[in-house]
Enzyme design. Structure first.
Site, PDB file in Angstrom:
ATOM      1  N   MET A 134      11.959 -39.732  -7.346  1.00 23.20           N
ATOM      2  CA  MET A 134      11.143 -40.330  -6.282  1.00 23.20           C
ATOM      3  C   MET A 134      10.153 -39.283  -5.750  1.00 23.20           C
ATOM      4  SD  MET A 134      13.520 -43.114  -4.406  1.00 23.20           S
ATOM      5  CE  MET A 134      14.353 -42.020  -3.290  1.00 23.20           C
ATOM      6  N   HIS A 143      12.049 -30.534  -5.677  1.00 23.72           N
ATOM      7  CA  HIS A 143      12.645 -29.262  -5.288  1.00 23.72           C
ATOM      8  C   HIS A 143      13.191 -28.640  -6.571  1.00 23.72           C
ATOM      9  CE1 HIS A 143      16.358 -31.491  -5.713  1.00 23.72           C
ATOM     10  NE2 HIS A 143      15.984 -32.332  -4.759  1.00 23.72           N
ATOM     11  N   HIS A 178      15.116 -30.849  -9.080  1.00 21.01           N
ATOM     12  CA  HIS A 178      14.306 -31.676  -9.987  1.00 21.01           C
ATOM     13  C   HIS A 178      13.767 -30.829 -11.144  1.00 21.01           C
ATOM     14  CE1 HIS A 178      13.549 -34.194  -6.220  1.00 21.01           C
ATOM     15  NE2 HIS A 178      14.019 -35.072  -7.085  1.00 21.01           N
ATOM     16  N   GLY A 225      20.936 -35.715 -11.669  1.00 20.23           N
ATOM     17  CA  GLY A 225      21.692 -34.689 -10.957  1.00 20.23           C
ATOM     18  C   GLY A 225      23.032 -35.241 -10.476  1.00 20.23           C
ATOM     19  N   LYS A 243      24.450 -34.495  -7.753  1.00 21.49           N
ATOM     20  CA  LYS A 243      24.548 -34.638  -6.299  1.00 21.49           C
ATOM     21  C   LYS A 243      24.704 -36.121  -5.938  1.00 21.49           C
ATOM     22  CE  LYS A 243      21.198 -34.231  -3.266  1.00 21.49           C
ATOM     23  NZ  LYS A 243      21.326 -35.476  -2.465  1.00 21.49           N
ATOM     24  N   ASP A 244      23.941 -36.970  -6.639  1.00 22.45           N
ATOM     25  CA  ASP A 244      24.067 -38.417  -6.430  1.00 22.45           C
ATOM     26  C   ASP A 244      25.161 -38.913  -7.372  1.00 22.45           C
ATOM     27  OD1 ASP A 244      21.805 -38.973  -4.527  1.00 22.45           O
ATOM     28  OD2 ASP A 244      20.732 -37.930  -6.118  1.00 22.45           O
ATOM     29  N   GLN A 280      25.658 -42.665  -7.949  1.00 20.23           N
ATOM     30  CA  GLN A 280      24.497 -43.158  -8.705  1.00 20.23           C
ATOM     31  C   GLN A 280      24.659 -42.852 -10.198  1.00 20.23           C
ATOM     32  OE1 GLN A 280      20.220 -42.741  -7.517  1.00 20.23           O
ATOM     33  NE2 GLN A 280      20.223 -41.004  -8.899  1.00 20.23           N
ATOM     34  N   VAL A 333      22.158 -28.328  -7.840  1.00 22.75           N
ATOM     35  CA  VAL A 333      21.497 -27.042  -7.562  1.00 22.75           C
ATOM     36  C   VAL A 333      21.583 -26.827  -6.044  1.00 22.75           C
ATOM     37  CG1 VAL A 333      19.352 -25.727  -7.685  1.00 22.75           C
ATOM     38  CG2 VAL A 333      19.968 -27.302  -9.540  1.00 22.75           C
ATOM     39  N   SER A 377      15.494 -33.788  -1.368  1.00 25.29           N
ATOM     40  CA  SER A 377      14.151 -33.984  -0.781  1.00 25.29           C
ATOM     41  C   SER A 377      14.284 -34.212   0.725  1.00 25.29           C
ATOM     42  CB  SER A 377      13.457 -35.176  -1.427  1.00 25.29           C
ATOM     43  OG  SER A 377      13.364 -34.963  -2.818  1.00 25.29           O
TER      44      SER A 377
END
Ligand code: PAF
Length: 285
Positions: A30, A34, A37, A147, A149-150, A153, A176, A186
């Site tokens: 999206m 950072h 990404h 990633g 982190k999600d 998802q 990261v 973000s």
């Protein structure tokens, strides 16, 4: 690097790559890039012949009172960053290109979209699955990078790919973190300097649970309580949820006998952040 904004330009550009037998790597985003990404893009660069990145703030994955309107958008900076890591093609469509008037078809991964963020953000994973399915259909990547982190998802997308027989390999990539442990997001841009300092508590709380796990604790409620108690030490941090789930199925567990994910969402000021840590026997020292 080429920037394309229409589906037909994208298809045309990729048809040539495909005719040449090139392997296409895809990083859906999206924007508001950072270092996390850029790590996904670098990995795609190493593993594929053509690297495609999409930048699209997907309206249908945001709830009515969420941050769609203020989500950071800076295509110029994103394009420069993508170029610097060797991306070949940036797809940055307008909303109407993706959701023309009359759009009414959605993809829903049922069970995995429930619980955790799914319960707090109704419709979110339906929006994510729908846009990712559309993007996969347009780009037809060989490999797609997400990633960890999600975490939910990632599991939702893996399930969708398996269930719909989509010919793409999903490549999960490690979270990261900044030097102080805060997972890159973000949304970290929304934090004031003071909130930014407080936000380190999220990772510290997960590390506290990992310490207990390494010391032999396997009771899921106890591990979650360690995270909760740590989060509660700073009034600037407000827990939304802390849960220990099976790392693969995301089913609730009573004991961390198999690999588990400790997942949390918390508000720091008015900014909602998520983070997680996988606890598995291999992670023991
Ligand atoms: O993780 C994100 O940035 C988004 O959810 C994604 C996968 C690009 C879909 O809009």
């Amino acid at each position: 690097m080429e920037i394309v904004v229409t589906k037909s330009e994208l298809r045309e550009r990729l048809a040539a790559a495909r005719r040449a037998g090139q392997r296409v790597g895809f990083v859906p985003t999206m924007g508001a890039f950072h270092a996390g990404h850029l790590e996904l893009m670098r990995r795609a660069r190493r593993e594929c012949d053509v690297v495609v990145v999409s930048v699209f703030v997907n309206p249908i994955q945001f709830g009515a009172h969420e941050d769609f309107d203020r989500y950071p958008r800076d295509l110029e900076a994103d394009a420069a960053a993508a170029r610097s890591v060797g991306v070949d093609l940036l797809f940055a469509p307008a909303t109407a290109e993706i959701y023309p008037p009359g759009f009414q078809t959605y993809v829903e991964v049922t069970d995995l979209s429930r619980g955790l963020c799914g319960d707090r953000r109704p419709g979110h994973f339906r929006g994510v699955a729908t846009i990712v399915a559309k993007l996969f259909h347009l780009v037809q990547p060989d490999r797609a990078y997400f990633g960890e982190k999600d975490y939910q998802q990632l599991r939702v997308i893996e399930r969708m790919v398996a269930d719909l027989d989509l010919p793409v390999t999903i490549v999960p990539c490690p979270i990261v973190r900044d030097a102080d442990g805060l997972a890159l997001s973000s949304r970290n841009r929304y934090l004031s300097p003071e909130e930014r300092r407080a936000a380190t508590l999220l990772y510290r709380s997960l590390c506290a649970a990992r310490e207990r796990y390494r010391a032999g604790e396997r009771d899921a409620a106890t591990l979650a309580a360690v995270v909760r108690q740590t989060l509660a030490t700073d009034p600037r941090v407000r827990e939304e949820y802390v849960e220990v789930r099976d790392a693969l199925t995301l089913a609730p567990v009573a004991r961390a006998g198999r690999p588990v994910v400790v997942a949390l969402a918390a508000y720091v000021g008015s900014t909602r952040l998520i983070d997680n840590l996988v606890l598995a026997p291999e992670s023991e020292p």
